[in-house]
Motif scaffolding. Structure first.
Motif, PDB file in Angstrom:
ATOM      1  N   GLU A 152       0.845  -1.187   0.000  1.00  0.00           N
ATOM      2  CA  GLU A 152       0.000   0.000   0.000  1.00  0.00           C
ATOM      3  C   GLU A 152       0.880   1.236   0.000  1.00  0.00           C
ATOM      4  O   GLU A 152       1.739   1.404   0.865  1.00  0.00           O
ATOM      5  N   ILE A 153       0.667   2.109  -0.988  1.00  0.00           N
ATOM      6  CA  ILE A 153       1.395   3.367  -1.067  1.00  0.00           C
ATOM      7  C   ILE A 153       0.395   4.502  -0.868  1.00  0.00           C
ATOM      8  O   ILE A 153      -0.507   4.706  -1.697  1.00  0.00           O
ATOM      9  N   VAL A 154       0.522   5.205   0.239  1.00  0.00           N
ATOM     10  CA  VAL A 154      -0.393   6.291   0.574  1.00  0.00           C
ATOM     11  C   VAL A 154       0.259   7.618   0.195  1.00  0.00           C
ATOM     12  O   VAL A 154       1.368   7.930   0.635  1.00  0.00           O
ATOM     13  N   LEU A 155      -0.412   8.380  -0.639  1.00  0.00           N
ATOM     14  CA  LEU A 155       0.100   9.658  -1.108  1.00  0.00           C
ATOM     15  C   LEU A 155      -0.593  10.802  -0.382  1.00  0.00           C
ATOM     16  O   LEU A 155      -1.812  10.758  -0.146  1.00  0.00           O
ATOM     17  N   GLU A 156       0.170  11.829  -0.061  1.00  0.00           N
ATOM     18  CA  GLU A 156      -0.393  13.000   0.599  1.00  0.00           C
ATOM     19  C   GLU A 156      -1.028  13.954  -0.403  1.00  0.00           C
ATOM     20  O   GLU A 156      -1.921  14.729  -0.064  1.00  0.00           O
ATOM     21  N   GLN A 157      -0.557  13.928  -1.652  1.00  0.00           N
ATOM     22  CA  GLN A 157      -1.103  14.790  -2.689  1.00  0.00           C
ATOM     23  C   GLN A 157      -1.096  14.045  -4.015  1.00  0.00           C
ATOM     24  O   GLN A 157      -0.449  12.999  -4.157  1.00  0.00           O
ATOM     25  N   ALA A 158      -1.818  14.598  -4.983  1.00  0.00           N
ATOM     26  CA  ALA A 158      -1.920  13.935  -6.287  1.00  0.00           C
ATOM     27  C   ALA A 158      -0.575  13.953  -6.997  1.00  0.00           C
ATOM     28  O   ALA A 158       0.154  14.951  -6.939  1.00  0.00           O
ATOM     29  N   PRO A 159      -0.210  12.872  -7.681  1.00  0.00           N
ATOM     30  CA  PRO A 159       1.021  12.865  -8.481  1.00  0.00           C
ATOM     31  C   PRO A 159       0.964  13.931  -9.574  1.00  0.00           C
ATOM     32  O   PRO A 159      -0.114  14.296 -10.052  1.00  0.00           O
ATOM     33  N   ASP A 160       2.118  14.425  -9.964  1.00  0.00           N
ATOM     34  CA  ASP A 160       2.235  15.417 -11.023  1.00  0.00           C
ATOM     35  C   ASP A 160       2.148  14.700 -12.369  1.00  0.00           C
ATOM     36  O   ASP A 160       3.096  14.032 -12.799  1.00  0.00           O
ATOM     37  N   LEU A 161       1.009  14.832 -13.052  1.00  0.00           N
ATOM     38  CA  LEU A 161       0.803  14.084 -14.289  1.00  0.00           C
ATOM     39  C   LEU A 161       1.712  14.558 -15.411  1.00  0.00           C
ATOM     40  O   LEU A 161       2.154  13.754 -16.239  1.00  0.00           O
ATOM     41  N   ARG A 162       2.005  15.841 -15.470  1.00  0.00           N
ATOM     42  CA  ARG A 162       2.917  16.322 -16.509  1.00  0.00           C
ATOM     43  C   ARG A 162       4.286  15.660 -16.353  1.00  0.00           C
ATOM     44  O   ARG A 162       4.932  15.282 -17.335  1.00  0.00           O
ATOM     45  N   ARG A 163       4.724  15.526 -15.117  1.00  0.00           N
ATOM     46  CA  ARG A 163       6.022  14.891 -14.869  1.00  0.00           C
ATOM     47  C   ARG A 163       5.977  13.406 -15.233  1.00  0.00           C
ATOM     48  O   ARG A 163       6.926  12.864 -15.812  1.00  0.00           O
ATOM     49  N   ILE A 164       4.864  12.761 -14.907  1.00  0.00           N
ATOM     50  CA  ILE A 164       4.722  11.344 -15.246  1.00  0.00           C
ATOM     51  C   ILE A 164       4.802  11.150 -16.751  1.00  0.00           C
ATOM     52  O   ILE A 164       5.516  10.270 -17.254  1.00  0.00           O
ATOM     53  N   TYR A 165       4.096  11.973 -17.519  1.00  0.00           N
ATOM     54  CA  TYR A 165       4.121  11.838 -18.974  1.00  0.00           C
ATOM     55  C   TYR A 165       5.499  12.169 -19.537  1.00  0.00           C
ATOM     56  O   TYR A 165       5.956  11.560 -20.511  1.00  0.00           O
ATOM     57  N   ALA A 166       6.174  13.154 -18.926  1.00  0.00           N
ATOM     58  CA  ALA A 166       7.503  13.536 -19.415  1.00  0.00           C
ATOM     59  C   ALA A 166       8.507  12.401 -19.234  1.00  0.00           C
ATOM     60  O   ALA A 166       9.349  12.147 -20.102  1.00  0.00           O
ATOM     61  N   THR A 167       8.429  11.692 -18.111  1.00  0.00           N
ATOM     62  CA  THR A 167       9.373  10.607 -17.849  1.00  0.00           C
ATOM     63  C   THR A 167       8.939   9.297 -18.508  1.00  0.00           C
ATOM     64  O   THR A 167       9.758   8.388 -18.671  1.00  0.00           O
ATOM     65  N   ALA A 168       7.654   9.210 -18.900  1.00  0.00           N
ATOM     66  CA  ALA A 168       7.159   7.974 -19.514  1.00  0.00           C
ATOM     67  C   ALA A 168       7.849   7.691 -20.840  1.00  0.00           C
ATOM     68  O   ALA A 168       7.926   6.532 -21.276  1.00  0.00           O
ATOM     69  N   ALA A 169       8.364   8.741 -21.499  1.00  0.00           N
ATOM     70  CA  ALA A 169       9.048   8.542 -22.772  1.00  0.00           C
ATOM     71  C   ALA A 169      10.295   7.688 -22.622  1.00  0.00           C
ATOM     72  O   ALA A 169      10.762   7.067 -23.586  1.00  0.00           O
ATOM     73  N   LEU A 170      10.837   7.626 -21.411  1.00  0.00           N
ATOM     74  CA  LEU A 170      12.052   6.859 -21.163  1.00  0.00           C
ATOM     75  C   LEU A 170      11.750   5.424 -20.738  1.00  0.00           C
ATOM     76  O   LEU A 170      12.674   4.636 -20.545  1.00  0.00           O
ATOM     77  N   ARG A 171      10.481   5.116 -20.578  1.00  0.00           N
ATOM     78  CA  ARG A 171      10.099   3.808 -20.060  1.00  0.00           C
ATOM     79  C   ARG A 171       9.232   3.074 -21.075  1.00  0.00           C
ATOM     80  O   ARG A 171       8.278   3.624 -21.583  1.00  0.00           O
ATOM     81  N   ARG A 172       9.580   1.837 -21.378  1.00  0.00           N
ATOM     82  CA  ARG A 172       8.891   1.083 -22.417  1.00  0.00           C
ATOM     83  C   ARG A 172       8.087  -0.093 -21.885  1.00  0.00           C
ATOM     84  O   ARG A 172       7.614  -0.907 -22.656  1.00  0.00           O
ATOM     85  N   GLY A 173       7.927  -0.193 -20.575  1.00  0.00           N
ATOM     86  CA  GLY A 173       7.236  -1.349 -20.037  1.00  0.00           C
ATOM     87  C   GLY A 173       8.154  -2.549 -20.011  1.00  0.00           C
ATOM     88  O   GLY A 173       9.354  -2.454 -20.271  1.00  0.00           O
TER      89      GLY A 173
END
Length: 285
Positions: A4-25
């Motif tokens: 269980e990962i409890v977050l205090e605030q919503a993740p930054d979606l722009r940052r997630i999409y920016a770093t997703a380019a480096l990740r291919r699954g």
């Protein structure tokens, strides 16, 4: 054992999409046993009004049926961008969504949200996975959502598929609202939802991911359908399901046709000439 990962605030979606380019699954055939959650979320009324304006909902004392998805969506992206998640985030296509409105959610209700991945399985065009979300109010589940995402890859022609109900009841329905969706529709929805997936933002960012133009967010099209049905739908006990058939290229003109029955509606969102089905929406209660 589920982590269980409890977050205090919503993740930054722009940052997630920016770093997703480096990740291919990965080639993994299993999903990480992880659940992301947030507690005590308060709805920002100004943000709700902006969302309602873009999607054409009326603002009342309870949340529109699709709004809890916006609250859960950043946690979905956190799950899909986590280490060990088998599908790449960029290029993932939203192919189906199911919503259960167990009870109305008031604007002042504190929301506890939990999201996890489930049922990694083959699709005839690749692999697909469900992102399951639950929204609770004071310990009681008030809303559930299941978003199905497809990642194109090795084809599996024998894979079972989820098909929408027959649209035969709509054959006699010839009238319905017509909407002109401009080139900036994806950016307008991204500004209120936080979903800045490049396939929705601009043709220049959609083309490298296999789309000739930007395409409308599936949840935007879905929300427009439910907003159009408005008071025909109950505030609780609603099960709503959408099958996204063909992307809505931007700009585009679409029309909506709906058949009404007792405790049910069936709608199809299609191009202006009725030649292409973009989405089929079924509501029951």
């Amino acid at each position: 054992m589920t982590r269980e990962i409890v977050l205090e605030q919503a993740p930054d979606l722009r940052r997630i999409y920016a770093t997703a380019a480096l990740r291919r699954g990965s080639s993994s055939e299993t999903l990480p046993d992880v659940r992301y959650s947030r507690a005590g979320i308060r709805v920002d009324v100004d943000e709700l009004v902006a969302y309602a304006h873009v999607c054409r909902f009326s603002v009342g004392s309870t949340l529109p049926p699709t709004y809890p998805h916006l609250v859960a969506f950043p946690l979905q992206m956190a799950v899909m961008s986590s280490n060990g998640f088998p599908l790449p985030l960029l290029g993932a296509v939203h192919v189906e969504n199911r919503i259960e409105v167990v009870r109305p959610i008031g604007l002042d209700d504190p929301l506890d949200v939990s999201v996890w991945a489930s049922d990694l399985r083959p699709h005839r065009r690749g692999r697909q996975v469900d992102l399951v979300s639950e929204v609770s109010v004071r310990g009681e589940v008030a809303w559930r959502g299941t978003s199905t995402y497809l990642s194109r890859g090795a084809e599996h022609p024998e894979a079972p598929s989820s098909e929408p109900p027959s649209t035969a009841p709509l054959e006699r329905v010839t009238a319905g609202p017509v909407w002109r969706l401009g080139e900036g529709t994806g950016r307008a929805y991204a500004s209120v939802s936080g979903d800045w997936n490049p396939i929705h933002v601009h043709a220049l960012t959609a083309r490298p991911l296999g789309f000739p133009t930007a395409i409308a967010h599936g949840m935007y099209s879905y929300a427009r359908v439910l907003a159009s049905l408005g008071p025909r739908l109950p505030e609780s006990g609603l099960t709503s399901r959408v099958w996204f058939r063909k992307p809505v290229r931007l700009p585009s003109t679409v029309r909506l046709r709906t058949a009404f029955e007792q405790s049910a509606t069936l709608s199809v969102l299609e191009n202006a000439k009725g030649e292409v089905e973009h989405a089929v929406v079924e509501n029951t209660w």
